[in-house]
Write a protein that holds these residues in place. Structure first.
Motif, PDB file in Angstrom:
ATOM      1  N   ALA A  38      -3.480   8.218 -13.442  1.00  0.00           N
ATOM      2  CA  ALA A  38      -3.872   8.833 -14.624  1.00  0.00           C
ATOM      3  C   ALA A  38      -2.945   8.340 -15.773  1.00  0.00           C
ATOM      4  O   ALA A  38      -1.678   8.384 -15.567  1.00  0.00           O
ATOM      5  N   PRO A  39      -3.368   8.706 -17.046  1.00  0.00           N
ATOM      6  CA  PRO A  39      -2.481   8.361 -18.336  1.00  0.00           C
ATOM      7  C   PRO A  39      -1.325   9.636 -18.312  1.00  0.00           C
ATOM      8  O   PRO A  39      -1.563  10.661 -17.997  1.00  0.00           O
ATOM      9  N   GLY A  40      -0.117   8.932 -18.062  1.00  0.00           N
ATOM     10  CA  GLY A  40       1.101   9.795 -18.198  1.00  0.00           C
ATOM     11  C   GLY A  40       1.561  10.231 -17.167  1.00  0.00           C
ATOM     12  O   GLY A  40       2.642  10.959 -17.000  1.00  0.00           O
ATOM     13  N   LYS A  41       1.155   9.952 -15.993  1.00  0.00           N
ATOM     14  CA  LYS A  41       1.500  10.060 -14.638  1.00  0.00           C
ATOM     15  C   LYS A  41       1.725   8.828 -13.908  1.00  0.00           C
ATOM     16  O   LYS A  41       1.364   7.778 -14.139  1.00  0.00           O
ATOM     17  N   GLU A  42       2.630   9.090 -12.654  1.00  0.00           N
ATOM     18  CA  GLU A  42       2.897   8.051 -11.931  1.00  0.00           C
ATOM     19  C   GLU A  42       1.696   7.654 -10.955  1.00  0.00           C
ATOM     20  O   GLU A  42       0.695   8.473 -10.645  1.00  0.00           O
ATOM     21  N   ARG A  43       1.632   6.529 -10.533  1.00  0.00           N
ATOM     22  CA  ARG A  43       0.770   6.085  -9.473  1.00  0.00           C
ATOM     23  C   ARG A  43       0.696   6.740  -8.338  1.00  0.00           C
ATOM     24  O   ARG A  43       1.885   7.058  -7.735  1.00  0.00           O
ATOM     25  N   GLU A  44      -0.446   7.451  -7.861  1.00  0.00           N
ATOM     26  CA  GLU A  44      -0.326   8.055  -6.748  1.00  0.00           C
ATOM     27  C   GLU A  44      -1.174   7.936  -5.556  1.00  0.00           C
ATOM     28  O   GLU A  44      -2.087   7.223  -5.651  1.00  0.00           O
ATOM     29  N   PHE A  45      -0.938   8.125  -4.214  1.00  0.00           N
ATOM     30  CA  PHE A  45      -1.554   7.858  -3.166  1.00  0.00           C
ATOM     31  C   PHE A  45      -2.949   8.813  -3.005  1.00  0.00           C
ATOM     32  O   PHE A  45      -2.728   9.930  -3.306  1.00  0.00           O
ATOM     33  N   VAL A  46      -4.141   7.908  -2.636  1.00  0.00           N
ATOM     34  CA  VAL A  46      -5.339   8.693  -2.490  1.00  0.00           C
ATOM     35  C   VAL A  46      -5.741   8.679  -1.034  1.00  0.00           C
ATOM     36  O   VAL A  46      -6.100   9.823  -0.443  1.00  0.00           O
ATOM     37  N   ALA A  47      -6.018   7.548  -0.525  1.00  0.00           N
ATOM     38  CA  ALA A  47      -6.186   7.560   0.816  1.00  0.00           C
ATOM     39  C   ALA A  47      -5.936   5.970   1.563  1.00  0.00           C
ATOM     40  O   ALA A  47      -5.705   5.184   0.812  1.00  0.00           O
ATOM     41  N   ALA A  48      -5.652   5.945   2.981  1.00  0.00           N
ATOM     42  CA  ALA A  48      -5.443   4.863   3.429  1.00  0.00           C
ATOM     43  C   ALA A  48      -6.163   4.650   4.911  1.00  0.00           C
ATOM     44  O   ALA A  48      -6.558   5.801   5.292  1.00  0.00           O
ATOM     45  N   ILE A  49      -6.396   3.576   5.168  1.00  0.00           N
ATOM     46  CA  ILE A  49      -6.799   3.307   6.632  1.00  0.00           C
ATOM     47  C   ILE A  49      -6.377   2.148   7.247  1.00  0.00           C
ATOM     48  O   ILE A  49      -6.002   1.088   6.574  1.00  0.00           O
ATOM     49  N   MET A  50      -6.180   2.094   8.591  1.00  0.00           N
ATOM     50  CA  MET A  50      -5.480   1.241   9.489  1.00  0.00           C
ATOM     51  C   MET A  50      -6.967   0.171   9.810  1.00  0.00           C
ATOM     52  O   MET A  50      -7.747   0.802  10.251  1.00  0.00           O
ATOM     53  N   TRP A  51      -6.512  -1.275   9.444  1.00  0.00           N
ATOM     54  CA  TRP A  51      -7.429  -1.855   9.540  1.00  0.00           C
ATOM     55  C   TRP A  51      -8.023  -2.069  10.932  1.00  0.00           C
ATOM     56  O   TRP A  51      -9.268  -2.437  10.969  1.00  0.00           O
ATOM     57  N   ALA A  52      -7.204  -2.208  11.962  1.00  0.00           N
ATOM     58  CA  ALA A  52      -7.798  -2.447  13.260  1.00  0.00           C
ATOM     59  C   ALA A  52      -8.386  -1.186  13.735  1.00  0.00           C
ATOM     60  O   ALA A  52      -9.444  -1.177  14.440  1.00  0.00           O
ATOM     61  N   GLY A  53      -7.456  -0.179  14.029  1.00  0.00           N
ATOM     62  CA  GLY A  53      -7.905   1.056  14.562  1.00  0.00           C
ATOM     63  C   GLY A  53      -8.691   1.998  13.785  1.00  0.00           C
ATOM     64  O   GLY A  53      -9.412   2.972  14.467  1.00  0.00           O
ATOM     65  N   GLY A  54      -8.803   1.962  12.330  1.00  0.00           N
ATOM     66  CA  GLY A  54      -9.631   2.799  11.589  1.00  0.00           C
ATOM     67  C   GLY A  54      -8.955   4.119  11.361  1.00  0.00           C
ATOM     68  O   GLY A  54      -9.550   5.017  10.727  1.00  0.00           O
ATOM     69  N   ASN A  55      -7.811   4.616  11.698  1.00  0.00           N
ATOM     70  CA  ASN A  55      -7.285   5.623  11.561  1.00  0.00           C
ATOM     71  C   ASN A  55      -7.025   5.977  10.170  1.00  0.00           C
ATOM     72  O   ASN A  55      -7.027   5.148   9.153  1.00  0.00           O
ATOM     73  N   THR A  56      -7.344   7.096   9.542  1.00  0.00           N
ATOM     74  CA  THR A  56      -7.350   7.278   8.089  1.00  0.00           C
ATOM     75  C   THR A  56      -6.423   8.564   7.671  1.00  0.00           C
ATOM     76  O   THR A  56      -6.150   9.432   8.392  1.00  0.00           O
ATOM     77  N   TYR A  57      -6.097   8.433   6.417  1.00  0.00           N
ATOM     78  CA  TYR A  57      -5.125   9.496   5.897  1.00  0.00           C
ATOM     79  C   TYR A  57      -5.534   9.862   4.394  1.00  0.00           C
ATOM     80  O   TYR A  57      -5.937   8.702   3.675  1.00  0.00           O
ATOM     81  N   TYR A  58      -5.319  10.817   4.073  1.00  0.00           N
ATOM     82  CA  TYR A  58      -5.659  11.496   2.721  1.00  0.00           C
ATOM     83  C   TYR A  58      -4.756  12.198   1.897  1.00  0.00           C
ATOM     84  O   TYR A  58      -4.014  12.899   2.496  1.00  0.00           O
ATOM     85  N   ALA A  59      -4.853  12.227   0.817  1.00  0.00           N
ATOM     86  CA  ALA A  59      -3.916  13.116  -0.175  1.00  0.00           C
ATOM     87  C   ALA A  59      -4.738  14.510   0.051  1.00  0.00           C
ATOM     88  O   ALA A  59      -5.760  14.525  -0.097  1.00  0.00           O
ATOM     89  N   ASP A  60      -3.831  15.617   0.012  1.00  0.00           N
ATOM     90  CA  ASP A  60      -4.597  16.731  -0.037  1.00  0.00           C
ATOM     91  C   ASP A  60      -5.431  16.906  -1.371  1.00  0.00           C
ATOM     92  O   ASP A  60      -6.501  17.771  -0.955  1.00  0.00           O
ATOM     93  N   SER A  61      -5.411  16.579  -2.338  1.00  0.00           N
ATOM     94  CA  SER A  61      -6.009  16.577  -3.369  1.00  0.00           C
ATOM     95  C   SER A  61      -7.336  16.280  -3.494  1.00  0.00           C
ATOM     96  O   SER A  61      -8.363  16.383  -4.088  1.00  0.00           O
ATOM     97  N   VAL A  62      -7.487  15.120  -2.392  1.00  0.00           N
ATOM     98  CA  VAL A  62      -9.017  14.667  -2.113  1.00  0.00           C
ATOM     99  C   VAL A  62      -9.629  14.830  -0.906  1.00  0.00           C
ATOM    100  O   VAL A  62     -10.862  14.512  -0.528  1.00  0.00           O
ATOM    101  N   LYS A  63      -8.903  15.516   0.102  1.00  0.00           N
ATOM    102  CA  LYS A  63      -9.301  15.891   1.320  1.00  0.00           C
ATOM    103  C   LYS A  63     -10.488  16.593   1.466  1.00  0.00           C
ATOM    104  O   LYS A  63     -10.771  17.583   0.548  1.00  0.00           O
ATOM    105  N   GLY A  64     -11.556  16.053   2.232  1.00  0.00           N
ATOM    106  CA  GLY A  64     -13.061  16.712   2.235  1.00  0.00           C
ATOM    107  C   GLY A  64     -13.831  16.422   1.122  1.00  0.00           C
ATOM    108  O   GLY A  64     -14.887  16.849   1.132  1.00  0.00           O
ATOM    109  N   ARG A  65     -13.453  15.731   0.055  1.00  0.00           N
ATOM    110  CA  ARG A  65     -14.180  14.871  -1.107  1.00  0.00           C
ATOM    111  C   ARG A  65     -14.494  13.612  -0.939  1.00  0.00           C
ATOM    112  O   ARG A  65     -15.322  13.081  -1.226  1.00  0.00           O
ATOM    113  N   PHE A  66     -13.181  12.876  -0.572  1.00  0.00           N
ATOM    114  CA  PHE A  66     -13.270  11.562  -0.735  1.00  0.00           C
ATOM    115  C   PHE A  66     -13.428  11.019   0.826  1.00  0.00           C
ATOM    116  O   PHE A  66     -12.828  11.526   1.677  1.00  0.00           O
ATOM    117  N   THR A  67     -14.013   9.857   1.210  1.00  0.00           N
ATOM    118  CA  THR A  67     -13.842   9.282   2.413  1.00  0.00           C
ATOM    119  C   THR A  67     -13.542   7.789   2.314  1.00  0.00           C
ATOM    120  O   THR A  67     -14.397   6.985   1.553  1.00  0.00           O
TER     121      THR A  67
END
Length: 123
Positions: A38-67
């Motif tokens: 976002a303008p004036g902010k650092e680049r921040e993590f949103v979500a990630a996925i392991m390509w083979a196994g599919g494990n997912t990880y989310y930032a607290d700010s988007v958990k439950g809203r983003f997939t």
């Protein structure tokens, strides 16, 4: 090398939804993620996925809203964003790594980046 091309950004009202896509080509991926800046902010993590196994990880700010998800056959990464808020407004970047160095939440873990796509959420 891994090449990444994002699409799907745009303007949406608060409470709405958008789906981002990222087509990847090149080397086999170990994991992929979405970051945002976002303008004036650092680049921040949103979500990630392991390509083979599919494990997912989310930032607290988007958990439950983003997939985050991926289609291995199409070499495509997705980010489904629901219940969008004005504070989600940012340039969203797709990222990829081919190794396990660094934590999944760190931008240092991803040597390959897309060009970014703008997401704007109006109130």
């Amino acid at each position: 090398q891994v090449q990444l091309v994002e699409s799907g950004g745009g303007l949406v009202q608060a409470g709405g939804s958008l789906r981002l896509s990222c087509v990847a080509s090149g080397r086999t991926k170990y994991r992929m993620g979405w970051f945002r800046k976002a303008p004036g902010k650092e680049r921040e993590f949103v979500a990630a996925i392991m390509w083979a196994g599919g494990n997912t990880y989310y930032a607290d700010s988007v958990k439950g809203r983003f997939t985050i998800s991926r289609d291995n056959a199409k070499n495509t990464l997705y980010l489904q964003m629901d219940s969008l808020k004005p504070e989600d407004t940012a340039v969203y970047y797709c990222a990829a790594s081919v190794s396990a160095f660094y934590t999944v939440y760190s931008k240092d873990a991803y040597p390959y980046w897309g060009q970014g796509t703008q997401v704007t959420v109006s109130s």
